[in-house]
Motif scaffolding. Structure first.
Motif, short mmCIF file in Angstrom:
data_model
loop_
_atom_site.label_atom_id
_atom_site.label_comp_id
_atom_site.label_asym_id
_atom_site.label_seq_id
_atom_site.Cartn_x
_atom_site.Cartn_y
_atom_site.Cartn_z
N UNK A 297 -41.29 -26.93 17.02
CA UNK A 297 -41.30 -26.36 18.37
C UNK A 297 -41.64 -27.45 19.38
N UNK A 298 -40.83 -27.52 20.43
CA UNK A 298 -41.07 -28.45 21.53
C UNK A 298 -41.79 -27.68 22.64
N UNK A 299 -42.98 -28.11 23.02
CA UNK A 299 -43.78 -27.39 24.01
C UNK A 299 -43.50 -27.96 25.41
N UNK A 300 -42.58 -27.31 26.12
CA UNK A 300 -42.20 -27.76 27.47
C UNK A 300 -42.91 -26.91 28.52
N UNK A 301 -44.24 -27.00 28.52
CA UNK A 301 -45.03 -26.19 29.45
C UNK A 301 -45.09 -26.86 30.82
N UNK A 302 -45.51 -26.08 31.81
CA UNK A 302 -45.57 -26.58 33.20
C UNK A 302 -46.47 -27.81 33.28
N UNK A 303 -46.09 -28.72 34.17
CA UNK A 303 -46.81 -29.99 34.33
C UNK A 303 -47.91 -29.85 35.38
N UNK A 304 -48.87 -28.95 35.11
CA UNK A 304 -50.03 -28.79 35.98
C UNK A 304 -51.24 -28.46 35.11
N UNK A 305 -52.40 -28.30 35.74
CA UNK A 305 -53.63 -28.07 34.96
C UNK A 305 -53.53 -26.81 34.10
N UNK A 306 -53.02 -25.72 34.69
CA UNK A 306 -52.89 -24.47 33.94
C UNK A 306 -51.93 -24.64 32.78
N UNK A 308 -51.25 -27.45 31.17
CA UNK A 308 -51.85 -28.29 30.14
C UNK A 308 -52.85 -27.51 29.29
N UNK A 309 -53.60 -26.62 29.92
CA UNK A 309 -54.53 -25.78 29.16
C UNK A 309 -53.77 -24.84 28.22
N UNK A 310 -52.69 -24.26 28.74
CA UNK A 310 -51.86 -23.37 27.91
C UNK A 310 -51.22 -24.14 26.76
N UNK A 311 -50.83 -25.39 27.05
CA UNK A 311 -50.22 -26.23 26.02
C UNK A 311 -51.21 -26.52 24.89
N UNK A 312 -52.45 -26.86 25.25
CA UNK A 312 -53.47 -27.14 24.24
C UNK A 312 -53.69 -25.93 23.33
N UNK A 313 -53.73 -24.77 23.95
CA UNK A 313 -53.94 -23.53 23.19
C UNK A 313 -52.74 -23.26 22.26
N UNK A 314 -51.54 -23.45 22.79
CA UNK A 314 -50.34 -23.22 22.00
C UNK A 314 -50.26 -24.19 20.83
N UNK A 315 -50.60 -25.46 21.08
CA UNK A 315 -50.56 -26.47 20.02
C UNK A 315 -51.47 -26.08 18.86
N UNK A 316 -52.69 -25.61 19.19
CA UNK A 316 -53.63 -25.19 18.15
C UNK A 316 -53.10 -24.00 17.36
N UNK A 317 -52.43 -23.07 18.05
CA UNK A 317 -51.91 -21.88 17.38
C UNK A 317 -50.75 -22.22 16.44
N UNK A 318 -49.86 -23.11 16.87
CA UNK A 318 -48.74 -23.50 16.01
C UNK A 318 -49.24 -24.33 14.81
N UNK A 319 -50.26 -25.12 15.04
CA UNK A 319 -50.83 -25.90 13.93
C UNK A 319 -51.41 -24.98 12.89
N UNK A 320 -52.09 -23.94 13.35
CA UNK A 320 -52.66 -22.94 12.44
C UNK A 320 -51.56 -22.25 11.64
N UNK A 321 -50.41 -22.03 12.28
CA UNK A 321 -49.29 -21.35 11.62
C UNK A 321 -48.47 -22.31 10.75
#
Length: 579
Positions: A297-306, A308-321
Motif C-alpha cells: 500500500x502506498x500512503x498518499x496522505x495530505x501533506x499537512x500536520x493532520x 502526517x498524523x493520519x499517515x503515522x497511524x495508518x502505517x502502524x495499522x498496516x504493519x500490524x496487518x
C-alpha cells in the motif's frame, strides 16, 4: 434464529475450527490446544488459542473469542448469515430454504435498490436538469464527463422533496427511504431530502452495490461535507471508497489517500488503483479489507500536520496487518488532487515511483527538525531517530546506521550500541506486558463487570463456573431446574443461562455454534473466555450445587444490605418525625 438448528448441527459436524483457523493463522500444538499469533491484534508472543474439543478460540491478549462462525465473521468482516454461507460452501453444504429468515435480506435488497435509484436520480439531474452550478463546480475541479460517468457523480437539487417525490413514485416507501438515509423526518413528522444542493458522490461496495453517498456544498456554507449515516447496508468503518474499481486494476499495489476527490482525480489521471477510507479515520476493518486486495500500500496522505498524523497511524495499522507500505514524499501541493493540477501527472507519478519505506520516511522527516551543523542537534537527532530504526529489520538497521554515521561524521558502532540498548529495553518491557496481558485482561473484565452489574466478584465467579459446568457436563443439565434464571446476575449471565436451558429443553447440543446467532461478538468472546480460563471438574454435580449455594448466599447478603437502607421517602418521613 436466522438458520435452523438442524443445519447448524450438520455444519458443525462437517467443519473443524482448527482447519479453518489454520488457513489464516500459523498454529503450533501445545498440549490439547493450538496457539499462534493473534490475527486481531499485534503481538510477538502467541496468546491466541484454539480449542479443538470445544470448537472455540480465545485470545488471552485482547479478549477476542468465539466459535468458528464468530471467527469467520470477524476475520472476513461478514455478517452472521454470510459467515454461515461461507462455511457451508467450504463444507459442500447447501443453505437451507426452511428456517432461514429472509426478512433482513429482503430489507437489505430494498435499500440497495433505493440507493441505486437515488444515484440514478442525482446523476440524471446533473446531466439533464437545472444543474449549471454543479457542472461549473466539476469543471473547476477539472473533472471530465467520462469521469463523472465512471464514478456516477451527480447533483442533489436545491429542493426539499425532489428525491422523495421521485422515489415514492417508483414504489419505495418513505420508511425505506428513511432507513437508507436518503430522507429525514422533521419535528412536525414531515419528510424531506437529506441531501440538497450538493455535489453527490455515490459510495459503492466491492460487489457493485450503491450503499451510501457523500455530499459536498457548492459554496462556502457549512457543513462542507455530509455523508450517509450508518444504515443496514452501510457502516462507514467497514467500507473503502473506490475499491470496486481499484480491485480490477490488475495491480498488487493500492494507493491510499484521504478523500473521495483525491481518488477521483487520481483515477482520471490514470492511477486506477487508488482508494480512500470512508469516515474521518482509517479503521482496522478497512485495513483488513484493503489487505485482501493488495500486497503493498502506498500512503498518499495530505501533506499537512493532520495528514502526517493520519499517515503515522495508518502505517502502524498496516504493519500490524502484515501489509508492506511505502510513502511518497509529496510536494507542490497539499493533496494528490492539488499536486496533479499544479505540476502534472508525470511529476506526481515520479513522486509515487520514488516512494520510500517507513524507516527512511521517518529519518527524512526528523532530519528537517534538527540543526545538524551543531553537536547538540546531532545528539538530539540520533535520539529521535533511534525508535524508528528499532522498528526496521536487522539488515535495514545496519544500512541506515552506516549511512547516518557517514552523514553525521560519527562512528557507526556508537549509533548501533545506542540502538541495541534501546531495543533491549523495549523488548524487555514488551515481554513483561505480554506475560501480564492475560492477568491484566481478566482483572479489567472483572472490574468492568462489577461496575456494570453492581455484583460481587464471588457471585460473578460462581455464575460463570455454573455456566461452564452446564456447557461441559451433560449431567449438570439435570440440575439446571434447581436454580432460577433471576438468581443469576442480570444481563450476560442470565442471557447465556437462558440459552443453555433452551438448548437442553429442546434436546440440542450445548455448544458455541448454538449461541453465535443470538449472542453479540463481545458476548461470544466473554463466553469463550469462560470456557478457556476455567478448568475441568472432578465432581461436576457437587460443584454445581456449591455454585448454586454461593449464588444464593451472595444474593441473600445483597438483600439484607438493601433492606438496611432507607428509601428517599422513608428518610424524609424519619426526618419529619424527629422534628
Amino acid at each position: 434464529m436466522p438458520v435452523n438448528d438442524t443445519f447448524l448441527q450438520e455444519l458443525r459436524y462437517k467443519t473443524d475450527i482448527l482447519d479453518t483457523v489454520s488457513s489464516y493463522v500459523s498454529l503450533k500444538k501445545r498440549g490439547s490446544t493450538y496457539v499462534g499469533l493473534c490475527p486481531f491484534h499485534n503481538e510477538k508472543t502467541p496468546s491466541f488459542t484454539v480449542y479443538p474439543e470445544s470448537q472455540s478460540f480465545y485470545c488471552f491478549g485482547c479478549g477476542v473469542g468465539g466459535d468458528i462462525i464468530t471467527f469467520v465473521k470477524k476475520i472476513e468482516n461478514l455478517d452472521y448469515v454470510d459467515a454461515v454461507r461461507s462455511l457451508a460452501q467450504r463444507a459442500g453444504l447447501e443453505m437451507p430454504s426452511d428456517g432461514f429468515d429472509t426478512t433482513l435480506l429482503k430489507k437489505r435488497l430494498r435499500l440497495y435498490e433505493a440507493n441505486r435509484a437515488a444515484a440514478k436520480y442525482y446523476y440524471s439531474y446533473l446531466i439533464g436538469g437545472d444543474a449549471s452550478n454543479a457542472l461549473d463546480y466539476y469543471s473547476k475541479r477539472r473533472i471530465t464527463l467520462h469521469t463523472i460517468r465512471r464514478f456516477g457523480l451527480g447533483y442533489a437539487p436545491d429542493m426539499w422533496d425532489g428525491l422523495l417525490k421521485e422515489l415514492t413514485a417508483q414504489g419505495f416507501s418513505v420508511y425505506e427511504l428513511e432507513q437508507a438515509g436518503l430522507v429525514k423526518r422533521s419535528s412536525k413528522n414531515t419528510y424531506y431530502d437529506f441531501f440538497r444542493n450538493r455535489a453527490m458522490t455515490p459510495i459503492i461496495d466491492v460487489r457493485g452495490n450503491v450503499i451510501a453517498f457523500g455530499g459536498r456544498v457548492l459554496d462556502d456554507s457549512k457543513p462542507k461535507y455530509i455523508n450517509t449515516n450508518d444504515t443496514l447496508v452501510y457502516k462507514k468503518t467497514n467500507e473503502v471508497f473506490g475499491l470496486n474499481l481499484a480491485k480490477d486494476s490488475g495491480k498488487e499495489q493500492l494507493i491510499l489517500c484521504e478523500g473521495y476527490m483525491d481518488v477521483i482525480a487520481m483515477n482520471q489521471a490514470g492511477f486506477t488503483n487508488c482508494v480512500a477510507g470512508c469516515g474521518t479515520a482509517l479503521t482496522e476493518e478497512q485495513v483488513k479489507l484493503i489487505s485482501r486486495y493488495a500486497k503493498e500500500v502506498l500512503l498518499a496522505y495530505d501533506n499537512d500536520d493532520a495528514g502526517r498524523k493520519a499517515l503515522d497511524r495508518a502505517a502502524a495499522m498496516f504493519k500490524k496487518a502484515g501489509v508492506k507500505i511505502k510513502i511518497p514524499l509529496l510536494e507542490y501541493g497539499k493533496d494528490p488532487d492539488e499536486i496533479i493540477k499544479n505540476v502534472g501527472v508525470e511529476k506526481f507519478s515520479a513522486m509515487l515511483e520514488n516512494a520510500v519505506n517507513e524507516t527512511e520516511y521517518s529519518i527524512l522527516r526528523l532530519r528537517g527538525e534538527y540543526d545538524l551543523t551543531k553537536t547538540q542537534g546531532k545528539i538530539d537527532f540520533i535520539a529521535a531517530v533511534i525508535p524508528a530504526l528499532a522498528q526496521a529489520e536487522p539488515v535495514e538497521r545496519a544500512l541506515y546506521c552506516s549511512r547516518l554515521a557517514q552523514e553525521l561524521e560519527l562512528d557507526a558502532n556508537v549509533i548501533e550500541a545506542q540502538l541495541e540498548e534501546y531495543i533491549k529495553r523495549a523488548e524487555s518491557g514488551k515481554k513483561w506486558r505480554e506475560r501480564r496481558a492475560p492477568i491484566t485482561q481478566t482483572i479489567k473484565n472483572d472490574r468492568r463487570i462489577e461496575l456494570e452489574t453492581g455484583e460481587t466478584p464471588r457471585l460473578i465467579k460462581a455464575a460463570e463456573r455454573l455456566i461452564y459446568l452446564l456447557l461441559k457436563y451433560q449431567d449438570c443439565g439435570l440440575l439446571a431446574n434447581s436454580v432460577g434464571e433471576e438468581e443469576l446476575p442480570a444481563g450476560f449471565h442470565r442471557k447465556v443461562f437462558s440459552e443453555i436451558i433452551s438448548c437442553i429443553k429442546n434436546g440440542n447440543d450445548c455448544n458455541l455454534t448454538s449461541f453465535s446467532a443470538v449472542l453479540s461478538e463481545d458476548e461470544m468472546a466473554r463466553l469463550s473466555g469462560i470456557i478457556a480460563r476455567l478448568g475441568p471438574s472432578d465432581n461436576p454435580k457437587a460443584e454445581f450445587s456449591d455454585c448454586v449455594a454461593s449464588i444464593r448466599s451472595e444474593n441473600n447478603k445483597k438483600s439484607k444490605k438493601s433492606a438496611g437502607k432507607l428509601s428517599d421517602e422513608e428518610f424524609r418521613k424519619l426526618f419529619s418525625e424527629n422534628q
